[in-house]
Write an enzyme that holds these catalytic residues in place. Sequence first.
Site, PDB file in Angstrom:
ATOM      1  N   GLU B  71       9.182   5.894   3.252  1.00 29.85           N
ATOM      2  CA  GLU B  71       9.821   6.752   2.232  1.00 29.85           C
ATOM      3  C   GLU B  71      10.219   7.604   2.975  1.00 29.85           C
ATOM      4  O   GLU B  71      10.566   8.873   3.031  1.00 29.85           O
ATOM      5  CB  GLU B  71       8.385   6.788   1.654  1.00 29.85           C
ATOM      6  CG  GLU B  71       8.076   5.555   0.382  1.00 29.85           C
ATOM      7  CD  GLU B  71       7.451   4.599   1.086  1.00 29.85           C
ATOM      8  OE1 GLU B  71       6.734   4.511   2.273  1.00 29.85           O
ATOM      9  OE2 GLU B  71       7.408   3.521   0.894  1.00 29.85           O
ATOM     10  N   HIS B 140      -1.331   3.972  -7.679  1.00 31.87           N
ATOM     11  CA  HIS B 140       0.143   3.633  -7.809  1.00 31.87           C
ATOM     12  C   HIS B 140      -0.286   4.204  -9.668  1.00 31.87           C
ATOM     13  O   HIS B 140       0.791   3.577 -10.899  1.00 31.87           O
ATOM     14  CB  HIS B 140       0.268   1.823  -8.369  1.00 31.87           C
ATOM     15  CG  HIS B 140      -0.003   1.181  -7.204  1.00 31.87           C
ATOM     16  ND1 HIS B 140      -0.314   1.273  -5.987  1.00 31.87           N
ATOM     17  CD2 HIS B 140       1.948   0.587  -6.209  1.00 31.87           C
ATOM     18  CE1 HIS B 140      -0.466   0.584  -5.240  1.00 31.87           C
ATOM     19  NE2 HIS B 140       0.992   0.067  -4.672  1.00 31.87           N
TER      20      HIS B 140
HETATM   21  C1  LIG Z   1       4.492   3.906   0.519  1.00 29.42           C
HETATM   22  C2  LIG Z   1       4.209   2.320  -0.221  1.00 29.42           C
HETATM   23  N1  LIG Z   1       5.735   2.041  -0.221  1.00 29.42           N
HETATM   24  C3  LIG Z   1       5.996   1.123  -1.002  1.00 29.42           C
HETATM   25  C4  LIG Z   1       5.216   0.259  -1.300  1.00 29.42           C
HETATM   26  C5  LIG Z   1       4.909  -0.800  -2.601  1.00 29.42           C
HETATM   27  N2  LIG Z   1       4.885  -2.364  -1.517  1.00 29.42           N
HETATM   28  C6  LIG Z   1       3.712  -2.721  -1.954  1.00 29.42           C
HETATM   29  S1  LIG Z   1       3.296  -3.685  -0.864  1.00 29.42           S
HETATM   30  C7  LIG Z   1       5.427  -3.523  -0.568  1.00 29.42           C
HETATM   31  C8  LIG Z   1       5.302  -4.537   0.502  1.00 29.42           C
HETATM   32  C9  LIG Z   1       4.573  -4.608   1.520  1.00 29.42           C
HETATM   33  O1  LIG Z   1       5.019  -6.297   2.295  1.00 29.42           O
HETATM   34  P1  LIG Z   1       4.295  -6.164   3.891  1.00 29.42           P
HETATM   35  O2  LIG Z   1       3.297  -4.621   4.949  1.00 29.42           O
HETATM   36  O3  LIG Z   1       4.818  -7.369   5.022  1.00 29.42           O
HETATM   37  O4  LIG Z   1       2.733  -7.012   3.262  1.00 29.42           O
HETATM   38  P2  LIG Z   1       3.474  -8.505   2.620  1.00 29.42           P
HETATM   39  O5  LIG Z   1       2.857  -8.180   0.786  1.00 29.42           O
HETATM   40  O6  LIG Z   1       4.049  -8.915   2.525  1.00 29.42           O
HETATM   41  O7  LIG Z   1       2.178  -8.843   2.695  1.00 29.42           O
HETATM   42  C10 LIG Z   1       5.917  -2.866  -0.749  1.00 29.42           C
HETATM   43  C11 LIG Z   1       7.195  -2.243  -0.668  1.00 29.42           C
HETATM   44  C12 LIG Z   1       3.419   0.817  -1.700  1.00 29.42           C
HETATM   45  N3  LIG Z   1       2.479   0.051  -2.051  1.00 29.42           N
HETATM   46  N4  LIG Z   1       3.355   1.974  -0.824  1.00 29.42           N
END
Ligand SMILES: Cc1ncc(C[n+]2csc(CCOP(=O)(O)OP(=O)(O)O)c2C)c(N)n1
Lengths: 340, 338
Positions: B71, B140
């Site tokens: 971000e 959220h």
């Molecule tokens: C700072 C932030 N940015 C975006 C999100 C939205 N979001 C939640 S999980 C996710 C994907 C995360 O990917 P990863 O770290 O690979 O974990 P996974 O979901 O694959 O277990 C996103 C974009 C968030 N919760 N927090």
Amino acid sequence: MATTEAKAAPRERANQRPELAALDDATLREALRRMHLIRKFEEEAENSYMRGLIHGTMHLSIGQEASAVGTCLPLQPDDYILSTHRGHGHCIAKGAEPGMMFAEFFGKETGYCRGRGGSMHIADVEGGNLGANGIVGGGLPIAAGVGLSIKMQKNNRVCVVFFGDGASNEGAFHEALNMAAIWKLPVVFVCENNQYGMSMAIERASAVPNVADRAVAYAMPGVTIDGNDLPLVAATAREAVDRARRGEGPSLIECKTYRIRGHSKSDRNLYRTKEEIELWRSRCPIRRLEDELVGHDRFDRGTLEAIEAAANTEIAEAIEFAKASPDPDISELTRDVYAN
Amino acid sequence: MPTDIQPAGGEVRELSYAEAIREALGQAMEADERVFLFGEDVGVYGGAFGVSGDLVHRFGTERVIDTPISELGIAGVAVGAAITGMRPVLEIQFSDFVTLAMEQIVNQAAKIRFMFGGKATVPMVVRLPGGSGTGAAAQHSQSLEAWFAHVPGLKVIQPSTPHDAKGMLLSALDDPNPVLIFEHKLLYKMKGLVPTDAYRVPIGKAAVRREGSDLTIVGTSLMSLKAEAAAARLAEEGIAAEVIDLRTIRPIDFDTVAASVRKTGRLLIVYEGVKTMGIGAEISAMIAESDVFDFLDAPILRLGGADMPLPYNPQLEKAAVPQEDDIVAAARRLKREE
Ligand SMILES: Cc1ncc(C[n+]2csc(CCOP(=O)(O)OP(=O)(O)O)c2C)c(N)n1
Ligand SMILES: [Mg+2]
């Protein structure tokens, strides 16, 4: 989790790979139990969601059980973990009560966070789980702080922080690993690389193929392993945990795995193919371990079925407990915003 | 009827709030090749709330760009692109995650023009889904718009209807300043009449949604809709509430609020963000500092979010933000006060 390691590999384990031979029967039994608990927890969480018992969203870790359980095997009860939005598995792997987890899920007063946090914030502070996190990468710098605290208090604990492949692109990842490295903190960074951050494939999000390649930049050991191989995860984690406990500093472990379900309940899987999902479904970490154990005569099928059945019963009871639990009292709306 | 559903040319049909935003983005990208959209999962996924939808198929991955989860980085990319001739539209997946991007928005985007003696502009648009009501819990569900309204150099808007969502987004893209658009997540599926044309709804202009003489209710975003519903109920008991949808919180349209309070002598301000140090405090102070103060027949009332992080449990979550019943009750109380 209490683990007993073979002092010397018994004769019948001679032809087993060392990662498997290192785990005694009781440890394996417990590891299987926890993997089944996770799988069943997630499946029942999904069912509860479909039946309208859960109001928010959730992120399921079906297919990733080995990285959670294998990593926590070498931990002591008073070691710490920090978890992610996809954290049910970590929580169970660290020894949490499924009943209190379901209760949290259903927003009940008996839940781990008294119904205030929900799926994305389950924490079992007494059990050493310092919380799932709604913020991607949010736990990484906290882990460095926990590591510093352990070091200052000389209490010989270790902190494991789980995070996803997607999280490794947050600035917090770099800041945390650097601090842990310069101060030689007892932290093990465990990246569960399930190959997608929501819809973003790791190849599109990162210029290097492996998250562990980044360890070089912080002068810490970094390894990329098959995260669906429980004995391998456990052996790798043990080495990193022991190193941290000896005061030799942090490590980065990358567990390659896959999330079988969508990112959350609103995912239509437009960014990946059915074939890819099916391929990984066939690499189920639980069945794989079971087959290996049967192949080496460590357990027979009947024993394995009994372990699974017991886990299913435990989850069914957990749901009943959660359903029967009371909702929070609205008059306590603003309780716990501040400590007194 | 909102005062500004003017025949904009083209036909008028029903669209959801999300569709209206998508239509505005598509029209802006067609009209101006400097405009591009980027953010987490805005491409083939279509956006976490489905707002970008099929835009990647229409405009390609060079103009609808999926970003890593970074971000702070992506906010900086918006700043860099904006000061060098592009018109970035950045989607922050949930407004809560803007906390990771504060540095670039607050220290850079908001201040560059001033610090550079007016020699640069930062024409960037940031879209931020916010608000509670989806069971997404404390990290959220926040309504952080007032934070940004505290930063000179930024503009902050909160359209509450599909019509305004489209028209104000197009105005934001015309604007040479950084504009933050806070979109309440519960609005995305709501439908309303939207002209097909690329019409504009001005930034900095509130809308009088309902006229009345007994009291003024100023609402923001979803709360202005709740205020309208409350006003309809109040009318049945003989209380004529005037409802103002603030639409922009920086720069605030004080003239519209002042004119209404001069007429009604009573003011209730409703917003979802935490009540303390919020939008209500600012409007109250503006009234207190102006001649409008003399027109008040009763103390000003504020309804805002409870002083707490948003809880997960659905009953607690509801209790933590103003509901229609709370607005009706507050309006009755205000009407009784002398
Ligand atoms: C700072 C932030 N940015 C975006 C999100 C939205 N979001 C939640 S999980 C996710 C994907 C995360 O990917 P990863 O770290 O690979 O974990 P996974 O979901 O694959 O277990 C996103 C974009 C968030 N919760 N927090
Ligand atoms: Mg991932």
